[in-house]
Design an enzyme around this catalytic site. Structure first.
Site, PDB file in Angstrom:
ATOM      1  N   HIS A 260      28.458  41.041  39.084  1.00 40.25           N
ATOM      2  CA  HIS A 260      29.332  39.714  38.508  1.00 40.25           C
ATOM      3  C   HIS A 260      30.423  39.581  36.969  1.00 40.25           C
ATOM      4  O   HIS A 260      31.517  40.533  36.735  1.00 40.25           O
ATOM      5  CB  HIS A 260      28.017  38.493  38.272  1.00 40.25           C
ATOM      6  N   HIS A 299      36.093  39.546  46.564  1.00 36.25           N
ATOM      7  CA  HIS A 299      35.732  38.101  45.078  1.00 36.25           C
ATOM      8  C   HIS A 299      34.906  37.165  46.882  1.00 36.25           C
ATOM      9  O   HIS A 299      35.293  37.460  47.710  1.00 36.25           O
ATOM     10  CB  HIS A 299      36.678  37.429  45.125  1.00 36.25           C
ATOM     11  N   ASP A 355      37.726  40.247  36.224  1.00 40.87           N
ATOM     12  CA  ASP A 355      37.545  41.885  36.033  1.00 40.87           C
ATOM     13  C   ASP A 355      38.420  42.613  35.242  1.00 40.87           C
ATOM     14  O   ASP A 355      38.272  43.902  34.661  1.00 40.87           O
ATOM     15  CB  ASP A 355      36.047  41.582  36.115  1.00 40.87           C
TER      16      ASP A 355
HETATM   17  C1  SDX Z   1      33.172  37.379  38.978  1.00 40.92           C
HETATM   18  O1  SDX Z   1      31.460  34.013  41.939  1.00 40.92           O
HETATM   19  C2  SDX Z   1      32.956  34.173  40.850  1.00 40.92           C
HETATM   20  O2  SDX Z   1      33.612  32.836  40.772  1.00 40.92           O
HETATM   21  C3  SDX Z   1      32.217  35.082  40.146  1.00 40.92           C
HETATM   22  C4  SDX Z   1      33.627  35.193  39.274  1.00 40.92           C
HETATM   23  C5  SDX Z   1      33.525  34.276  38.222  1.00 40.92           C
HETATM   24  O3  SDX Z   1      34.262  33.560  37.376  1.00 40.92           O
HETATM   25  O4  SDX Z   1      32.225  33.243  37.726  1.00 40.92           O
HETATM   26  O5  SDX Z   1      34.967  35.179  39.361  1.00 40.92           O
HETATM   27  C6  SDX Z   1      33.332  36.268  38.327  1.00 40.92           C
HETATM   28  O6  SDX Z   1      32.190  38.063  38.995  1.00 40.92           O
HETATM   29  C7  SDX Z   1      34.152  38.148  39.464  1.00 40.92           C
HETATM   30  C8  SDX Z   1      33.437  39.781  41.199  1.00 40.92           C
HETATM   31  C9  SDX Z   1      33.183  40.796  39.823  1.00 40.92           C
HETATM   32  N1  SDX Z   1      32.492  41.466  40.917  1.00 40.92           N
HETATM   33  C10 SDX Z   1      33.796  42.960  40.779  1.00 40.92           C
HETATM   34  O7  SDX Z   1      34.580  43.314  41.040  1.00 40.92           O
HETATM   35  C11 SDX Z   1      32.357  44.063  40.885  1.00 40.92           C
HETATM   36  C12 SDX Z   1      32.579  44.633  42.284  1.00 40.92           C
HETATM   37  N2  SDX Z   1      33.518  44.177  43.243  1.00 40.92           N
HETATM   38  C13 SDX Z   1      31.758  43.363  44.596  1.00 40.92           C
HETATM   39  O8  SDX Z   1      30.285  43.850  44.536  1.00 40.92           O
HETATM   40  C14 SDX Z   1      32.474  42.209  46.059  1.00 40.92           C
HETATM   41  O9  SDX Z   1      33.131  41.899  46.059  1.00 40.92           O
HETATM   42  C15 SDX Z   1      32.031  41.101  45.208  1.00 40.92           C
HETATM   43  C16 SDX Z   1      30.845  41.259  44.660  1.00 40.92           C
HETATM   44  C17 SDX Z   1      32.386  40.204  44.644  1.00 40.92           C
HETATM   45  C18 SDX Z   1      31.937  39.907  46.029  1.00 40.92           C
HETATM   46  O10 SDX Z   1      30.597  40.403  47.632  1.00 40.92           O
HETATM   47  P1  SDX Z   1      30.615  39.719  48.649  1.00 40.92           P
HETATM   48  O11 SDX Z   1      31.181  38.178  48.716  1.00 40.92           O
HETATM   49  O12 SDX Z   1      29.360  40.067  49.246  1.00 40.92           O
HETATM   50  O13 SDX Z   1      31.207  40.687  49.248  1.00 40.92           O
HETATM   51  P2  SDX Z   1      30.455  42.063  50.217  1.00 40.92           P
HETATM   52  O14 SDX Z   1      29.828  42.605  49.441  1.00 40.92           O
HETATM   53  O15 SDX Z   1      29.997  41.008  51.764  1.00 40.92           O
HETATM   54  O16 SDX Z   1      32.104  42.571  50.694  1.00 40.92           O
HETATM   55  C19 SDX Z   1      32.633  42.492  51.943  1.00 40.92           C
HETATM   56  C20 SDX Z   1      33.481  44.379  52.433  1.00 40.92           C
HETATM   57  C21 SDX Z   1      32.198  44.935  52.386  1.00 40.92           C
HETATM   58  O17 SDX Z   1      32.584  46.205  53.174  1.00 40.92           O
HETATM   59  P3  SDX Z   1      31.814  45.935  55.232  1.00 40.92           P
HETATM   60  O18 SDX Z   1      30.121  46.464  54.474  1.00 40.92           O
HETATM   61  O19 SDX Z   1      31.991  45.067  55.465  1.00 40.92           O
HETATM   62  O20 SDX Z   1      32.741  47.727  55.827  1.00 40.92           O
HETATM   63  O21 SDX Z   1      34.242  44.302  51.325  1.00 40.92           O
HETATM   64  C22 SDX Z   1      33.200  45.742  51.045  1.00 40.92           C
HETATM   65  C23 SDX Z   1      32.049  45.670  51.100  1.00 40.92           C
HETATM   66  O22 SDX Z   1      31.443  46.621  51.471  1.00 40.92           O
HETATM   67  N3  SDX Z   1      33.663  45.880  49.439  1.00 40.92           N
HETATM   68  C24 SDX Z   1      34.293  46.064  48.291  1.00 40.92           C
HETATM   69  C25 SDX Z   1      33.930  45.845  47.068  1.00 40.92           C
HETATM   70  N4  SDX Z   1      33.421  44.401  47.631  1.00 40.92           N
HETATM   71  C26 SDX Z   1      33.219  44.365  48.515  1.00 40.92           C
HETATM   72  N5  SDX Z   1      34.020  47.296  48.560  1.00 40.92           N
HETATM   73  C27 SDX Z   1      35.018  48.315  47.827  1.00 40.92           C
HETATM   74  N6  SDX Z   1      34.822  47.808  46.262  1.00 40.92           N
HETATM   75  C28 SDX Z   1      35.036  46.293  46.034  1.00 40.92           C
HETATM   76  N7  SDX Z   1      34.581  46.023  44.573  1.00 40.92           N
END
Ligand code: SDX
Length: 420
Positions: A260, A299, A355
Site C-alpha cells: 500500500h 492496482h 507510488d
Molecule cells: C496504493 O487501493 C488503492 O486505492 C491504493 C492506493 C491509494 O491511493 O490508496 O492507490 C495506493 O497502495 C497503490 C499500490 C502500491 N503498491 C504497489 O505498488 C505494490 C506492487 N503492486 C502489487 O502488490 C499489486 O499490484 C497491488 C497490491 C497494488 C494490487 O494487487 P491485486 O489487485 O490484489 O492484484 P494481484 O496481486 O491479484 O495481481 C494480479 C496478477 C498476479 O499475477 P498472477 O498470479 O495472475 O500470475 O498481477 C501480478 C500478480 O502476481 N501483479 C504483479 C504486480 N502486481 C500484480 N506482478 C508484478 N509486479 C507487480 N507490482
C-alpha cells in the site's frame, strides 16, 4: 421499467428468489433467504459502503474528488482547499477558506509531552512506526474526542488532526536526524510551516516556492482514493465508535505496508538495487518468474494508467529543474517502457501507480527513503477523515463485523497433557 431484480435459483432445493438490484449491486443479506452468505476474500468484488466523496473509473483512469477531476484540483487547488472540499462536499468560498486556514493555523502546536514519546524511539526507528505511535498517543490528550456523536466535537478533532499531523510528521523527521524540534510559525502557510519545521537549521530555511507547490500538488493527489486498504481500516476501526485519533492511527498502520503506501519507499529501494539501466532486463525477467514484484506497478482498481502517476511525472519535471535530475529516473523510465510493452504486464493490466514516481521526487526534495510514506499519510489524512465522517453519518453503517466460512475441526474433547 419495473424494479430491477436478479432471479436466483438454488438447484439443491429448487427454491427461487428475486433479489433487488440497486446501483449495480445486490445486498448480500438477501442471500439469507436461501440460507447463503457471500464469500469475497479481500473484498475483490464487494462494496462496503455508498460514498459520495471520491469517484474512480479504473478502466478509464478517472479520479474525481466530489466530482472535480484530479487534474483540475492538482493545477488549481491548495491542499487545505482540497481538504475542505473532501469534508464539506463543495469548494470553499474565499471567506470559508480564510477562516479554515486561520483555524488550522492556531491549532498547529502539539503538547510538548509528545516530544518525550518521540525521544523514546531509537535513532534509527522507522518514521512510520514513530508516526503511528505519536498519532495514537494524541487520543490521550483529547478525551473529548470520544464524543463522536457530537458533530462539533468531530469537526474540532478534524481541525486538530489536520493542524497537528504536519507538526508531528516534521518532528518524526527531526528525531530521525537527531535535530532539535522546530515549532510551528503562524506567519507561514500550511506547506511552508511543514517544510520549515522539517528542514530549518539554526533558525534558517530558505523556502523554495517551486518545491513547496510541487509538494502541495503531491499531497492533493494523495488526499483520497475511495475504499483503499487504509481507508477501510479507518472505517472499520471507526465503526466501533472509537475516537478519530485512534481510527486514523489504524489508517497509518495499514498505509505502512509495502503493498500500500509503503510501496513508494520500496520503489526507491528497487531502483537503487537495480543500480543501472543495463540491469533492467534481468530484473524484469525476475519479476516475470514471480521472484519479486515490480513495486509501484499494478492496482486493484486501475486497469489503466493511474491518473495520479501521469500528473506526478509532470511534477517531477518542475522539481528536477530545481534540484537536478535523479539518475535513478532513467531506470524508472526504462522499467516503465519495457513493462508497457511486455505481455506479462500488459495481459495483467499492470501500469505505474501513484507510488512509482513519487519517491524519486520526494528524494529530490531532500526526504530520506524511509520517510516517503509519512508524506503519503500527510496527504491521505483529509480523505481518511472525510470517509470517517461519512461512515458515522451513514444510517446504514454499523460496527464492521464480517462473517466467515469455518474450515477447522469439528467438536473434540480435551486431551490431558499426560496423554499427548
Ligand atoms: C496504493 O487501493 C488503492 O486505492 C491504493 C492506493 C491509494 O491511493 O490508496 O492507490 C495506493 O497502495 C497503490 C499500490 C502500491 N503498491 C504497489 O505498488 C505494490 C506492487 N503492486 C502489487 O502488490 C499489486 O499490484 C497491488 C497490491 C497494488 C494490487 O494487487 P491485486 O489487485 O490484489 O492484484 P494481484 O496481486 O491479484 O495481481 C494480479 C496478477 C498476479 O499475477 P498472477 O498470479 O495472475 O500470475 O498481477 C501480478 C500478480 O502476481 N501483479 C504483479 C504486480 N502486481 C500484480 N506482478 C508484478 N509486479 C507487480 N507490482
Amino acid at each position: 421499467m419495473g424494479e430491477e431484480t436478479l432471479s436466483v435459483r438454488d438447484n439443491r432445493t429448487g427454491e427461487e428468489v428475486e433479489i433487488p438490484i440497486s446501483d449495480g449491486t445486490i445486498r448480500a443479506t438477501d442471500l439469507r433467504q436461501l440460507g447463503l452468505m457471500s464469500y469475497d476474500p479481500a473484498f475483490l468484488n464487494t462494496a462496503s459502503t455508498r460514498s459520495g466523496i471520491t469517484y474512480i473509473d479504473g478502466d478509464a483512469g478517472i479520479l474525481r474528488y466530489r466530482g472535480y477531476p484530479i487534474e483540475q484540483l492538482a493545477e488549481h487547488a491548495s491542499f487545505l482547499e482540497t481538504a475542505w472540499l473532501l469534508f464539506e462536499g463543495e469548494l470553499p468560498t474565499r471567506e470559508q477558506l480564510d477562516a479554515w486556514e486561520e483555524e488550522v493555523r492556531v491549532h498547529t502546536y502539539v503538547h510538548t509531552n509528545v516530544t518525550q514519546f518521540l525521544d523514546g524511539f531509537r535513532h534509527d526507528a522507522h518514521p512510520m512506526g514513530m508516526l503511528l505511535g505519536a498519532i495514537a498517543a494524541l487520543s490521550t490528550f483529547y478525551p473529548d474526542a470520544k464524543e463522536i456523536g457530537d458533530a462539533e466535537s468531530r469537526r474540532l478533532q478534524r481541525v486538530r488532526l489536520i493542524a497537528k499531523f504536519p507538526t508531528i510528521a516534521a518532528w518524526v523527521f527531526r528525531h530521525s536526524r537527531g535535530l532539535p524540534y522546530v515549532f510551528p510559525r503562524n506567519d507561514l502557510g500550511y506547506i511552508g510551516n511543514f517544510v520549515n519545521m522539517t528542514f530549518e537549521i539554526g533558525g534558517q530555511h530558505e523556502p523554495n516556492p517551486v518545491l513547496q507547490r510541487a509538494l502541495e500538488i503531491l499531497l492533493v493527489l494523495h488526499a483520497d482514493h475511495e475504499q483503499n486498504a487504509s481507508t477501510n481500516a479507518v472505517r472499520g476501526v471507526g465503526s466501533t465508535q472509537v475516537d478519530p485519533f485512534s481510527a486514523v492511527s489504524a489508517g497509518v498502520a495499514a498505509l505502512y505496508g509495502p503493498l500500500h503506501g509503503g510501496a513508494n519507499e520500496q520503489v526507491l529501494r528497487m531502483l537503487d538495487e537495480i543500480g543501472d539501466v543495463k540491469n533492467v532486463p534481468a530484473f524484469i525477467e525476475g519479476v516475470k518468474k514471480h521472484e519479486r514484484l515490480l513495486m509501484g506497478f499494478g492496482h486493484r482498481v486501475y486497469k489503466n494508467y493511474d491518473p495520479r502517476a501521469k500528473l506526478i511525472k509532470r511534477v517531477a519535471d518542475d522539481v528536477f529543474a530545481q534540484t537536478g535530475v535523479d539518475p535513478k529516473l532513467e531506470i524508472a523510465l526504462e522499467l516503465e517502457r519495457i513493462a508497457l510493452e511486455d505481455d506479462y504486464f500488459v495481459s495483467r493490466k499492470l501500469y505505474p501507480n501513484v507510488d512509482f514516481y513519487s519517491g524519486i521526487i520526494y528524494r529530490a526534495m531532500g526526504y530520506p527513503t524511509d520517510y516517503f510514506t509519512v508524506l503519503f499519510a500527510l496527504g491521505r489524512l483529509p480523505g481518511w477523515l472525510a470517509q470517517w465522517e461519512e461512515m458515522l453519518s451513514d444510517s446504514e453503517q454499523k460496527i464492521a463485523r464480517p462473517r466467515q466460512v469455518y474450515t477447522g475441526y469439528g467438536e473434540r474433547d480435551f486431551v490431558p497433557l499426560a496423554n499427548r
